[in-house]
Design an enzyme around this catalytic site. Structure first.
Site, short mmCIF file in Angstrom:
data_model
loop_
_atom_site.label_atom_id
_atom_site.label_comp_id
_atom_site.label_asym_id
_atom_site.label_seq_id
_atom_site.Cartn_x
_atom_site.Cartn_y
_atom_site.Cartn_z
N GLU A 161 0.81 -1.23 0.00
CA GLU A 161 0.00 0.00 0.00
C GLU A 161 0.84 1.27 0.00
OE1 GLU A 161 -2.89 -0.49 3.19
OE2 GLU A 161 -3.52 -2.43 2.40
N GLU A 190 -6.34 -10.51 -1.56
CA GLU A 190 -7.21 -10.29 -0.38
C GLU A 190 -8.67 -10.16 -0.80
OE1 GLU A 190 -5.71 -7.02 2.01
OE2 GLU A 190 -3.63 -7.60 1.70
O1 9MR Z 1 -8.01 -8.21 8.04
C1 9MR Z 1 -7.12 -7.44 8.80
C2 9MR Z 1 -7.81 -6.98 10.08
O2 9MR Z 1 -8.07 -8.08 10.93
C3 9MR Z 1 -6.93 -5.97 10.79
O3 9MR Z 1 -7.65 -5.43 11.90
C4 9MR Z 1 -6.54 -4.87 9.85
C5 9MR Z 1 -5.71 -3.87 10.60
O4 9MR Z 1 -4.93 -3.07 9.87
O5 9MR Z 1 -5.87 -5.41 8.73
C6 9MR Z 1 -6.68 -6.25 7.96
O6 9MR Z 1 -6.01 -6.72 6.81
C7 9MR Z 1 -5.58 -5.72 5.88
C8 9MR Z 1 -4.34 -6.26 5.19
O7 9MR Z 1 -3.38 -6.61 6.13
C9 9MR Z 1 -3.79 -5.25 4.20
N1 9MR Z 1 -4.79 -4.81 3.26
C10 9MR Z 1 -6.06 -4.37 3.83
C11 9MR Z 1 -6.61 -5.46 4.76
C12 9MR Z 1 -7.98 -5.07 5.28
O8 9MR Z 1 -7.87 -3.95 6.09
#
Ligand code: 9MR
Length: 370
Positions: free
Chosen positions: A156, A261
């Site tokens: 990101e 994802e």
């Molecule tokens: O799914 C993840 C969630 O449990 C966490 O709280 C969150 C915190 O930053 O991150 C989520 O996963 C993210 C991923 O690591 C990177 N891309 C976006 C995803 C959704 O937020």
């Protein structure tokens, strides 16, 4: 026939002709195309969720760690590493011969603040930050050498405004830091697939900078091998023709592509579009939580069609697509239950809260069988 019409036709046909199709799992239907993954949370990794275990065993041949390999969890304090869950995750992958993914090395979120703080107060110097990153990458990637097959090295880095995100990583280390992250990851495990992973890069404005970033990385000698399109979608956004174009555009740069994802949010999302910016939070409102008692049939069908279209596009590009990963196993655990509005009943994944396969599963399988 126009591509969009063709794909929609294919997806709709898949939805209509579903019942007798579901022999084997998703991974079997796509075995000649790409691997099918699911992100696992800590409970699933530690074997505390038998429902999820059975679904993963039947349908998936790749796993990603939803949170446990992120910096704040794996190195919460300076040189204080916590390998208990990560080791269990990698062992699970080895035992089941899964294609095991590492997520994530450089990200602005879920990285503790000490990483960016200088030893003598104030922000870390570039040298301090690079030294910490180098230690982190060699320790973590090195530990799982040959076992984790693909690393999300840089996550990101492009903002929703289509410009480089002004994260502490970028502000302190500049683009050189990202180049070095790829180089160190390659040194630590020369066989690993090395990915730049981002959301919303289907959007032409953001995509332009993401493409330029990959070109600059390659020109600077970063051994980047793959781009991850996260695929956090809603029922309407983005127009999936943009996904088709995005895969083609990155493929022209000579990198592989993974959908890393994937999930499709069916809940109302005022004025947000397809962002996955974890910093966004909206207030609770019962009107914005309409499917507490289950998904109406019409929405369920729309979800199935949209999933089928995503897979039809990926199948069309199977020469460059390595993997399609769902961001979770069942709706009980999707991050959409808490984002962008807390305490909602989300229905974004392929399996409902009771672990039942949704019509989307048969629709996706039917796409592969056409
Ligand atoms: O799914 C993840 C969630 O449990 C966490 O709280 C969150 C915190 O930053 O991150 C989520 O996963 C993210 C991923 O690591 C990177 N891309 C976006 C995803 C959704 O937020």
């Amino acid at each position: 026939m126009k591509l969009k019409t063709m794909l929609i036709g294919l997806a709709a046909a898949a939805v209509i002709s579903t019942p007798a199709m579901a022999v084997g799992g998703l991974k079997d239907a796509y075995k000649d195309a790409f691997v099918i993954g699911a992100a696992l949370n800590s409970g699933e990794i530690m074997g505390n969720n038998k429902l999820a275990d059975a679904i993963v065993a039947k349908h998936f041949n790749s796993i990603s760690p939803e949170n446990d390999l992120k910096w704040e969890n794996i190195q919460p304090g300076p040189e204080r590493y916590n390998f208990t869950v990560p080791d269990a995750y990698v062992a699970l992958g080895e035992k089941n011969h899964f294609y095991t993914v590492g997520h994530v090395l450089v990200w602005h979120s879920q990285t503790p603040s000490w990483v960016f703080e200088g030893k003598n107060g104030g922000p870390a110097t570039k040298e301090e930050l690079l030294a910490r990153l180098k230690d982190h990458i060699f320790t973590v990637v090195g530990r799982y050498k040959g076992k984790i097959k693909s690393w999300d090295v840089v996550n990101e880095v492009v903002g929703d405004d289509g410009k480089m995100r002004q994260s502490p990583w970028y502000k302190i280390g500049g683009e050189e830091l990202f180049v070095k992250a790829f180089q160190w990851a390659h040194e630590a495990d020369p066989a690993a697939e090395l990915t730049y992973n981002d959301y919303n890069i289907e959007n032409p404005n953001k995509r332009a900078e993401a493409l330029a970033f990959v070109k600059r990385m390659k020109a600077a000698g970063a051994p980047i091998t793959q781009v991850g399109i996260q695929g956090h979608y809603t029922l309407d956004v983005p127009d999936l023709k943009l996904l088709d174009d995005t895969i083609s555009d990155f493929a022209k740069l000579g990198v592989k592509i993974a959908i890393t994802e994937l999930d499709i949010d069916v809940l109302p999302r005022p004025n947000l579009g397809a962002t996955a910016d974890v910093a966004v939070h909206l207030a609770e409102d019962p009107k914005l939580n309409p499917y507490v008692h289950g998904l109406p049939e019409a929405v369920q069908q729309k979800l199935a069609e949209r999933y089928a279209t995503v897979f039809a596009i990926c199948l069309k590009h199977k020469d460059v697509i390595t993997r399609v990963t769902l961001w979770g196993v069942t709706d009980a655990d999707t991050w959409h239950n808490g984002w962008p509005i807390p305490n909602r009943t989300a229905h974004s994944l392929l399996f409902d809260r009771a672990g039942n396969a949704k019509p989307a599963v048969d629709a996706i399988i039917a796409v592969a069988q056409h």
